[in-house]
Write a protein that holds these residues in place. Sequence first.
Motif, PDB file in Angstrom:
ATOM      1  N   GLU A  26     -25.656 -14.253 -10.749  1.00 20.87           N
ATOM      2  CA  GLU A  26     -26.100 -15.918 -10.362  1.00 20.87           C
ATOM      3  C   GLU A  26     -27.200 -16.054  -9.523  1.00 20.87           C
ATOM      4  N   ALA A  67     -22.718  -9.093  -5.573  1.00 23.25           N
ATOM      5  CA  ALA A  67     -22.860 -11.058  -5.334  1.00 23.25           C
ATOM      6  C   ALA A  67     -20.899 -10.243  -4.341  1.00 23.25           C
ATOM      7  N   ASN A  71     -23.725  -6.476  -0.965  1.00 18.65           N
ATOM      8  CA  ASN A  71     -25.146  -7.415  -1.067  1.00 18.65           C
ATOM      9  C   ASN A  71     -25.355  -6.289  -1.848  1.00 18.65           C
ATOM     10  N   ARG A  89     -25.915 -11.219  -9.108  1.00 19.70           N
ATOM     11  CA  ARG A  89     -26.575 -12.061  -7.399  1.00 19.70           C
ATOM     12  C   ARG A  89     -28.347 -11.266  -8.252  1.00 19.70           C
ATOM     13  N   THR A  91     -32.041 -11.935  -6.320  1.00 16.17           N
ATOM     14  CA  THR A  91     -32.635 -12.034  -5.624  1.00 16.17           C
ATOM     15  C   THR A  91     -33.748 -11.749  -5.070  1.00 16.17           C
TER      16      THR A  91
END
Length: 744
Positions: A26, A67, A71, A89, A91
């Motif tokens: 993501e 995700a 985290n 994810r 990030t």
Amino acid sequence: CPVVLAPKNSSVAMPPPADIVKVAIEWPGAFPKLMEIDQKKPLSSIIKEVCDGWSLANHDQFALQHADSSNFYITEKNRNEIKNGAILRLTTSPAQNAQQLHERIQSSSMDAKLEALKDLANYSRDVTFAQEFINLDGISLLTQMVESGTERYQKLQKIMKPCFGDMLSFTLTAFVELMDHGIVSWDTFSVAFIKKIASYVNKFASDISILQRSLAILESMVLNSHDLYQKVAQEITIGQLIPHLQGTDQEIQTYTIAVINALFLKAPDDKRQEMANILAQKQLRSIILTHVIRAQRAINNEMAHQLYVLQVLTFNLLEDRMMTKMDPQDQAQRDIIFELRRIAFDAESEPNNSSGSIEKRKSMYTRDYKKLGFINHVNPAMDFTQTPPGMLALDNMLYFAKHHQDAYIRIVLENSSREDKHECPFGRSSIELTKMLCEILKVGELPSETCNDFHPMFFTHDRSFEEFFCICIQLLNKTWKEMRATSEDFNKARKRVMQVVKEQIMRALTTKPSSLDQFKSKLQNLSYTEILKIRQSERMNQEDFQSRPILELKEKIQPEILELIKQQRLNRLVEGTCFRKLNSRRRQDKFWYCRLSPNHKVLHYGDLEESPQGEVPHDSLQDKLPVADIKAVVTGKDCPHMKEKGALKQNKEVLELAFSILYDSSGQLNFIAPDKHEYCVWTDGLNALLGKDMLSDLTRNDLDTLLNMEIKLRLLDLENIQIPDAPPPIPKEPSNYDFVYDCN
């Protein structure tokens, strides 16, 4: 949004290589990407590939993280934990994130500062982020905020009380999480910081979150640094902690007892008894009994552990007396023996101080010491030179004589007047009994990290060990008579009687009596005759028929029984178990759950916020491990997490509950079972999945029990007996109950 990867319909599709995992990645504002990650490629190359797909520059400022609710960042160390179907994810990198939060928590805006501290408390659970934040001297920044920064906002406290409380709570939470990783030494903190944390224990009694974290920090300081123990002991008093035990929040009570235990455990030997006296003055035992043990709610595992630790530390105060030999030349110690004699034989007149009276007195004393059951009739002080139990045995005897005088006199006179050689020598018996009670209660041993075995009855009396002895010495005397033991060969008789007495005590203790009176009542129902019946019943249930036909029958049905046990173990793995993650600060319990899929092909596991009530569904567990990937199951010292350094990892009880699943080239899943039963269930089940033998003690016991039951059923004479398919009907109630006889 999560992306579900549909399986291919082709039945001939080859499985992907072991080093390839299929994931969804993501990025905020973009549609998730489906991607195959090659675990052989450097992580930086994978991140660059992802960034290029979204046309993002400076790929070195990005990172991947799970995700899910954790985290946690993905690193070269933990990348093997990525499973097929995982959602990741993209990030900012841990270093970038740490730098940004380091700046945000220093914002002049209260709202921005509060939001930053909230994020910091969340991210600090991840060791990768924690390392980067600590490298920026983040711990010092937090301690400065606690020491001085909060004072700036105390003027705003009246108008912004919720905001101030949340800000302080998030600050302390972040501090606790960062320190929990063991990266920074506890020895680096100032007296000003300790004073501030100690002050929160009094100031914020109504703010549960601040109070919890303040108590947790104090406990960790005491346990991890001798210097900090001394500073904390100066700042916090038992009197300040006691009120928190009188509330209704069990978690606060648990934290409070944990701090008391830590202070108790780390106190120097010469200060420990002094602290015990303070606890007695503050009526700690009575407060715990009223507000914790007898409160109208169940005691959770962590509270049970802290009560167990307090029980062990209290009994360990007896170690000094237990290991102290009596000095035969010490008049004060000899006076105790004189007092025992005086209480027992007070009715006998003292000889006058005339010629020959010294010889008469010596003769009388020798006779009385023989009646009291000492080995050395001339100088009974010599009986107390063996350690253990040392002087503790004499202390117990004196307590019994003074506080249960009638029972003491009855036992001494009853046995000293017998002429059938079945007398129970009080002195020798008391010494042996004291030694045995110390072994049962493990006096002198450090508390276990995993044990929850506290006994409520020991919190019902200020002198619980002495009262325990008084009950047990009367039991020993009763059992001695019931067994018709003789004092002629005391060592042989002692061994037989002590075995029975120990069994009586242990069986009574396992019922967890709530008071000493209830314990006494349990023992009354466990007479020697009853123990014989129990032993006979157990022998009958476990008897092993040794005739050849029986052995052949056993051999024939054993595979069937083993298959039954195997199915039970696998069914238990399908139900799953909640495991606790042990760390240096046991107070902050973290849980994870593991269960086997119904088709026995995949292990599902994942972290939990708290201990679950009942089963956890498969779809709520984030991670998977195919059973086919499991290479081996190792236990005890062979486990990777048991080879790490640290006192906690070397704990014997923890070692006995540890096992690990090894998979791939370096993958591992580490477990610490909640108890021995779960350990056996899981190691058996995993071995069964791998096609190996189930070798646990539990399997052996189950096999013996089920084999014996099956043998007995097959040997029943059921010829010409019709076994009904349905149970017989319940008869109608009688028209009257005149046939009932009221025994009262």
